[in-house]
Design a protein around this motif. Sequence first.
Motif, PDB file in Angstrom:
ATOM      1  N   SER A  41      23.705  37.302  41.386  1.00  0.00           N
ATOM      2  CA  SER A  41      23.599  37.979  40.384  1.00  0.00           C
ATOM      3  C   SER A  41      23.453  39.784  40.759  1.00  0.00           C
ATOM      4  N   THR A  42      24.195  39.698  41.770  1.00  0.00           N
ATOM      5  CA  THR A  42      24.271  40.460  42.606  1.00  0.00           C
ATOM      6  C   THR A  42      24.805  41.648  41.878  1.00  0.00           C
ATOM      7  N   GLY A  43      25.499  43.325  42.226  1.00  0.00           N
ATOM      8  CA  GLY A  43      26.459  44.029  41.663  1.00  0.00           C
ATOM      9  C   GLY A  43      27.304  43.197  42.115  1.00  0.00           C
ATOM     10  N   MET A  44      28.230  42.251  43.277  1.00  0.00           N
ATOM     11  CA  MET A  44      29.057  42.489  43.870  1.00  0.00           C
ATOM     12  C   MET A  44      29.632  40.812  43.055  1.00  0.00           C
ATOM     13  N   ALA A  45      29.210  40.398  42.154  1.00  0.00           N
ATOM     14  CA  ALA A  45      29.549  39.161  41.985  1.00  0.00           C
ATOM     15  C   ALA A  45      30.376  39.593  40.851  1.00  0.00           C
ATOM     16  N   PRO A  46      31.114  40.796  39.657  1.00  0.00           N
ATOM     17  CA  PRO A  46      32.188  40.504  39.420  1.00  0.00           C
ATOM     18  C   PRO A  46      33.321  41.067  39.798  1.00  0.00           C
ATOM     19  N   SER A  47      32.758  41.359  41.278  1.00  0.00           N
ATOM     20  CA  SER A  47      34.021  41.988  42.230  1.00  0.00           C
ATOM     21  C   SER A  47      35.027  40.673  42.670  1.00  0.00           C
ATOM     22  N   ILE A  48      34.022  40.648  43.737  1.00  0.00           N
ATOM     23  CA  ILE A  48      34.091  38.234  43.632  1.00  0.00           C
ATOM     24  C   ILE A  48      34.628  37.499  42.919  1.00  0.00           C
ATOM     25  N   ASN A  49      34.576  37.647  41.320  1.00  0.00           N
ATOM     26  CA  ASN A  49      35.053  37.374  40.349  1.00  0.00           C
ATOM     27  C   ASN A  49      36.535  38.012  40.034  1.00  0.00           C
ATOM     28  N   ARG A  50      36.620  39.173  40.004  1.00  0.00           N
ATOM     29  CA  ARG A  50      37.775  39.339  40.136  1.00  0.00           C
ATOM     30  C   ARG A  50      38.959  39.379  41.370  1.00  0.00           C
ATOM     31  N   PHE A  51      38.505  39.004  42.118  1.00  0.00           N
ATOM     32  CA  PHE A  51      39.123  38.357  43.306  1.00  0.00           C
ATOM     33  C   PHE A  51      39.385  37.643  43.555  1.00  0.00           C
ATOM     34  N   LEU A  52      38.447  36.610  43.268  1.00  0.00           N
ATOM     35  CA  LEU A  52      38.623  35.334  42.934  1.00  0.00           C
ATOM     36  C   LEU A  52      39.929  34.537  41.089  1.00  0.00           C
ATOM     37  N   ASN A  53      40.324  35.396  40.365  1.00  0.00           N
ATOM     38  CA  ASN A  53      40.842  35.556  39.729  1.00  0.00           C
ATOM     39  C   ASN A  53      42.388  36.097  39.300  1.00  0.00           C
ATOM     40  N   SER A  54      42.394  36.725  40.862  1.00  0.00           N
ATOM     41  CA  SER A  54      43.562  37.576  41.399  1.00  0.00           C
ATOM     42  C   SER A  54      44.108  36.204  41.922  1.00  0.00           C
ATOM     43  N   ILE A  55      43.575  35.809  42.610  1.00  0.00           N
ATOM     44  CA  ILE A  55      44.218  34.638  43.925  1.00  0.00           C
ATOM     45  C   ILE A  55      44.427  33.607  42.516  1.00  0.00           C
ATOM     46  N   ALA A  56      44.276  33.045  41.156  1.00  0.00           N
ATOM     47  CA  ALA A  56      44.079  32.217  40.619  1.00  0.00           C
ATOM     48  C   ALA A  56      45.203  32.515  40.330  1.00  0.00           C
ATOM     49  N   ASP A  57      45.671  33.625  39.724  1.00  0.00           N
ATOM     50  CA  ASP A  57      46.612  34.432  39.267  1.00  0.00           C
ATOM     51  C   ASP A  57      48.078  34.519  39.861  1.00  0.00           C
ATOM     52  N   THR A  58      47.962  34.558  41.381  1.00  0.00           N
ATOM     53  CA  THR A  58      48.724  34.409  42.340  1.00  0.00           C
ATOM     54  C   THR A  58      49.922  33.194  42.772  1.00  0.00           C
ATOM     55  N   ILE A  59      48.306  32.399  42.360  1.00  0.00           N
ATOM     56  CA  ILE A  59      49.543  30.982  42.926  1.00  0.00           C
ATOM     57  C   ILE A  59      49.723  30.408  41.538  1.00  0.00           C
ATOM     58  N   ASN A  60      49.307  30.683  40.517  1.00  0.00           N
ATOM     59  CA  ASN A  60      49.535  30.041  39.068  1.00  0.00           C
ATOM     60  C   ASN A  60      51.160  30.812  38.762  1.00  0.00           C
ATOM     61  N   SER A  61      50.864  31.653  39.178  1.00  0.00           N
ATOM     62  CA  SER A  61      52.417  32.635  39.326  1.00  0.00           C
ATOM     63  C   SER A  61      53.734  32.355  40.072  1.00  0.00           C
ATOM     64  N   ILE A  62      53.628  31.150  40.947  1.00  0.00           N
ATOM     65  CA  ILE A  62      54.830  30.342  42.023  1.00  0.00           C
ATOM     66  C   ILE A  62      55.410  29.699  41.252  1.00  0.00           C
ATOM     67  N   ASN A  63      56.566  29.990  41.652  1.00  0.00           N
ATOM     68  CA  ASN A  63      57.372  28.724  41.063  1.00  0.00           C
ATOM     69  C   ASN A  63      57.916  27.894  41.633  1.00  0.00           C
ATOM     70  N   PHE A  64      57.439  26.414  41.660  1.00  0.00           N
ATOM     71  CA  PHE A  64      58.235  25.433  42.583  1.00  0.00           C
ATOM     72  C   PHE A  64      59.409  25.196  42.252  1.00  0.00           C
TER      73      PHE A  64
END
Length: 64
Positions: A41-64
């Motif tokens: 509920s703080t102002g940091m929540a959007p930044s944390i959410n963007r960070f986690l989404n960027s990690i998820a996108d990075t993992i998703n873009s890895i081709n095996f």
Amino acid sequence: MAISLSVVLLLAIILVVLIRGGSIKAGPAIVAILFGFFLASTGMAPSINRFLNSIADTINSINF
């Protein structure tokens, strides 16, 4: 939405395993849960959410 729900479910499972395994007691687990709840509920929540989404996108873009 699907990513955040999956992360919440994964973290809940890890928390239950840690409590049952004796690695973490119920008191610190409750404090960790409340910390996460109030942090969301703080102002940091959007930044944390963007960070986690960027990690998820990075993992998703890895081709095996």
